[in-house]
Design a protein around this motif. Structure first.
Motif, short mmCIF file in Angstrom:
data_model
loop_
_atom_site.label_atom_id
_atom_site.label_comp_id
_atom_site.label_asym_id
_atom_site.label_seq_id
_atom_site.Cartn_x
_atom_site.Cartn_y
_atom_site.Cartn_z
N LEU A 1 1.30 4.74 9.62
CA LEU A 1 2.09 5.01 8.41
C LEU A 1 1.18 5.16 7.21
CD1 LEU A 1 5.21 2.70 8.48
CD2 LEU A 1 5.16 5.15 8.32
N ALA A 2 0.23 4.23 7.09
CA ALA A 2 -0.68 4.30 5.95
C ALA A 2 -1.49 5.59 5.99
CB ALA A 2 -1.60 3.09 5.96
N VAL B 1 5.61 18.35 3.72
CA VAL B 1 6.97 18.10 4.20
C VAL B 1 6.96 17.73 5.67
CG1 VAL B 1 9.15 19.25 4.68
CG2 VAL B 1 8.11 19.48 2.47
N ALA C 1 5.88 14.28 6.01
CA ALA C 1 6.96 13.36 5.65
C ALA C 1 7.91 13.17 6.82
CB ALA C 1 7.70 13.87 4.42
N LYS D 1 6.50 17.50 -4.73
CA LYS D 1 5.59 16.41 -4.37
C LYS D 1 6.08 15.09 -4.94
CE LYS D 1 1.76 16.10 -2.02
NZ LYS D 1 0.45 16.49 -2.51
N VAL E 1 -0.31 12.75 3.02
CA VAL E 1 0.65 13.39 2.11
C VAL E 1 0.05 13.52 0.72
CG1 VAL E 1 2.90 13.15 1.02
CG2 VAL E 1 2.65 12.64 3.42
N THR F 1 8.45 5.49 10.88
CA THR F 1 9.26 4.42 10.31
C THR F 1 10.36 4.01 11.28
OG1 THR F 1 8.88 5.56 8.25
CG2 THR F 1 10.37 3.73 8.20
N PHE G 1 0.84 -1.21 0.00
CA PHE G 1 0.00 0.00 0.00
C PHE G 1 0.87 1.25 0.00
CE2 PHE G 1 -2.22 3.34 2.33
CZ PHE G 1 -3.32 3.49 1.53
N LEU G 2 1.87 1.29 0.87
CA LEU G 2 2.74 2.47 0.94
C LEU G 2 3.47 2.68 -0.38
CD1 LEU G 2 4.31 2.07 4.47
CD2 LEU G 2 2.54 3.64 3.77
N ILE H 1 1.65 9.16 -6.12
CA ILE H 1 2.09 10.56 -6.06
C ILE H 1 3.04 10.86 -7.21
CG2 ILE H 1 3.38 12.23 -4.69
CD1 ILE H 1 2.44 10.88 -2.22
N ALA I 1 0.66 8.51 4.95
CA ALA I 1 0.92 8.51 3.51
C ALA I 1 -0.29 9.07 2.76
CB ALA I 1 1.24 7.09 3.04
N VAL J 1 1.14 4.12 -2.81
CA VAL J 1 0.87 5.53 -2.54
C VAL J 1 2.00 6.39 -3.11
CG1 VAL J 1 0.73 7.26 -0.73
CG2 VAL J 1 -0.60 5.19 -0.55
N LEU K 1 8.72 13.78 -2.73
CA LEU K 1 8.14 13.19 -1.52
C LEU K 1 7.59 11.79 -1.84
CD1 LEU K 1 6.21 16.09 0.20
CD2 LEU K 1 8.21 14.91 1.03
N ILE L 1 11.28 -0.73 4.72
CA ILE L 1 10.51 -1.48 5.72
C ILE L 1 10.38 -2.93 5.29
CG2 ILE L 1 8.38 -1.54 7.02
CD1 ILE L 1 7.92 1.32 6.31
N TYR M 1 6.24 10.83 9.09
CA TYR M 1 6.32 9.52 8.46
C TYR M 1 7.67 8.86 8.76
CZ TYR M 1 6.13 6.20 4.58
OH TYR M 1 6.16 5.08 3.83
N ILE N 1 8.58 8.17 -0.14
CA ILE N 1 7.66 7.19 0.46
C ILE N 1 7.86 5.82 -0.17
CG2 ILE N 1 5.23 6.59 0.64
CD1 ILE N 1 4.61 9.46 1.10
#
Lengths: 141, 121, 237
Positions: free
Chosen positions: C13-14, C30, C33, B31, C20, C40, B14-15, B22, C17, B18, B34, B45, C36, B38
């Motif tokens: 975390l989700a 920012v 982030a 953006k 963001v 983490t 999912f992350l 973006i 995100a 995302v 960023l 992770i 985030y 992510i």
């Protein structure tokens, strides 16, 4: 931000503590979490904080640009120099066993020097990058 | 436990998605950076969670005990350096953004490509 | 207990995100982030990667946020959506279909989730990753290297060449930033604005012998066979 007295006083107390902590992280990295990468970033964060509160001009006086730039390259040279020293000693590149009579002591010396090189480079790089971003577009510096 | 493991992986995916979203849907260059961060963090992770052993401890050797289970140190080493390299490359990307802003006066991707393609205006 | 923390941190975390994605204020994005990164770091601690958590907390939540904010101080903190932004340029740009990115992301995500069915179970000591070189590092580094932190042993000794490469990459990034951010737009002697050479003096001082440098800290131009006075690009002086 230089007229904020609480920030100024707190920064003066915190900055040496952060630097001390960076050295602790550096030299305690063999026994606990830590090492050159973290120590370099933490030491750089101390100067970033100083620059945010006291301004870039005063930070340049404390830590001139040529110093950090030299740091950034000196660390890589130190790392590579350790590798060359082991080659001169007759072993492979970065095989620290030959740095002392006892292989285990050699490993200790090697890791100490290599981590020091990493810390110096990361510190120099992070502060250099911050200096260049912060000084961008400001003619008065 | 099977569900727990899958839950972890699903959140990473999912992350990652995302970040990917973006990256391809936003036109603002900051953006996009960023989003890349992510995306990158989700891979970090994922690596670290591969090294985790249930009931394990951090890989710092404990004197004189044999039955301690240590988590796998190898992903930690890889990701440790990857994080620092990641912030360095982010800095280069931000420097490029600053230069683009100075050269084009905007950091919106569509406006930049419009200027490059010489759409008369 | 750590399972609960793991669940909660991943959910946070989700959420961060998604925040963001949704915010159009770059300053808020920012700061999110930074949050985030801190989450983490917490997750890394739960997963026994204390060294990595340390690095992520210092780098991601510290330096990275500062650099982003420094950038925002140049470019402003508003992300303008194409619908809101009515400039002459963007009015002529054909709008991209907004659904296509969502579609691409959903398809990719579905394929990846389908792939997780074959993943080894989370946290199982029998996973293939734990049977390659890692047992050797854990068993032998105690008397081969002689320091307790296995991560440091592997980082600096077993895989020292790898770390050497990473250090060089970090150094190269600094050189790249210096090159990118040391040129400024200035007026040349004909009054036209153009990108000049590096303005920060002493860019090369310390790297090259001093007799290579002119009085202004720039590299001396090599003597050219053509006659001077043609009005070169940036060689005023």
């Amino acid at each position: 931000m230089s007229d904020q007295i609480i920030l100024r006083v707190a920064t003066k107390i915190i900055v040496p503590t952060i630097l001390l902590f960076a050295l602790y992280v550096q030299f305690h990295g063999d026994f606990g979490p830590g090492g050159g990468f973290q120590a370099g970033v933490i030491a750089a964060a101390a100067f970033v904080l100083y620059a945010l509160v006291f301004g870039l001009r005063r930070t340049h006086r404390v830590l001139p640009t040529w110093v950090v730039r030299t740091c950034a390259s000196a660390g890589v040279l130190l790392y590579g120099g350790v590798g060359l020293a082991t080659m001169i000693g007759g072993a492979e590149f970065l095989n620290y066993n030959v740095l002392a009579h006892d292989p285990e002591h050699g490993q200790h010396y090697g890791i100490l020097l290599v981590e020091l090189g990493v810390m110096i480079t990361v510190f120099g790089v992070m502060v250099t990058i911050f200096y260049f971003f912060a000084a961008r577009g400001r003619e008065d510096l | 436990m099977r569900i727990l493991g899958l839950y972890n992986y699903w959140i990473f995916i999912f992350l990652m998605m995302v970040g990917f979203y973006i990256l391809i849907s936003r036109r603002n260059l900051v953006k996009k950076i960023l989003g890349l961060n992510i995306f990158q963090t989700s891979v970090f992770i994922f690596y670290i969670s591969m090294g985790k052993i249930t009931g394990g401890t951090p890989p710092i050797l404990v004197e004189g005990s044999e039955e301690v289970i240590y988590s796998n140190p190898l992903p930690h080493v890889l990701i440790l350096t990857a994080i620092v390299v990641g912030v360095s490359t982010t800095a280069v990307a931000l420097a490029l953004v600053v230069r683009i802003k100075e050269a084009y006066g905007t950091i919106e991707g569509d406006e930049i490509s419009a200027m490059d393609n010489q759409i008369p205006f | 207990m750590s399972v609960l923390v793991d669940f909660a941190l991943l959910a946070f975390l989700a959420t961060t995100a998604i925040a963001v994605v949704r915010t159009t204020n770059l300053f808020a994005a920012v700061m999110l982030a930074g949050i985030y990164s801190l989450l983490t770091a917490g997750l890394f601690t739960v997963m026994d990667a204390v060294d990595v958590a340390f690095t992520e907390a210092a780098v991601g939540a510290g330096i990275s946020t500062v650099l982003m904010l420094a950038t925002l101080s140049f470019i402003g903190s508003k992300e303008e959506s194409p619908q809101v932004r009515i400039t002459e340029i963007s009015a002529k740009v054909p709008d991209r279909r907004p659904l296509f990115p969502l579609f691409a992301v959903l398809v990719t995500g579905a394929i990846l989730i389908w792939g997780t069915g074959d993943m080894p179970p989370f946290g199982d000591p029998a996973d293939p990753i734990h049977h390659h070189v890692a047992p050797r590092y854990l068993e032998e580094s105690g008397h081969e290297i002689g320091i307790p932190n296995v991560v440091t042993s592997v980082l600096a000794s077993y895989r020292g060449f790898d770390t050497f490469g990473e250090t060089t990459v970090v150094f190269t990034a600094a050189v790249g930033v210096m090159i990118l951010l040391s040129a400024i737009r200035r007026k040349d002697r004909y009054g036209e604005e153009r990108w000049g050479e590096e303005d920060v003096p002493n860019l090369f001082r310390g790297f090259v012998p001093n007799f290579w440098l002119g009085d202004d800290g720039r590299m001396r131009a090599p003597p050219s066979p053509q006659e001077p006075g043609e009005g070169g690009e940036g060689k005023a002086s």
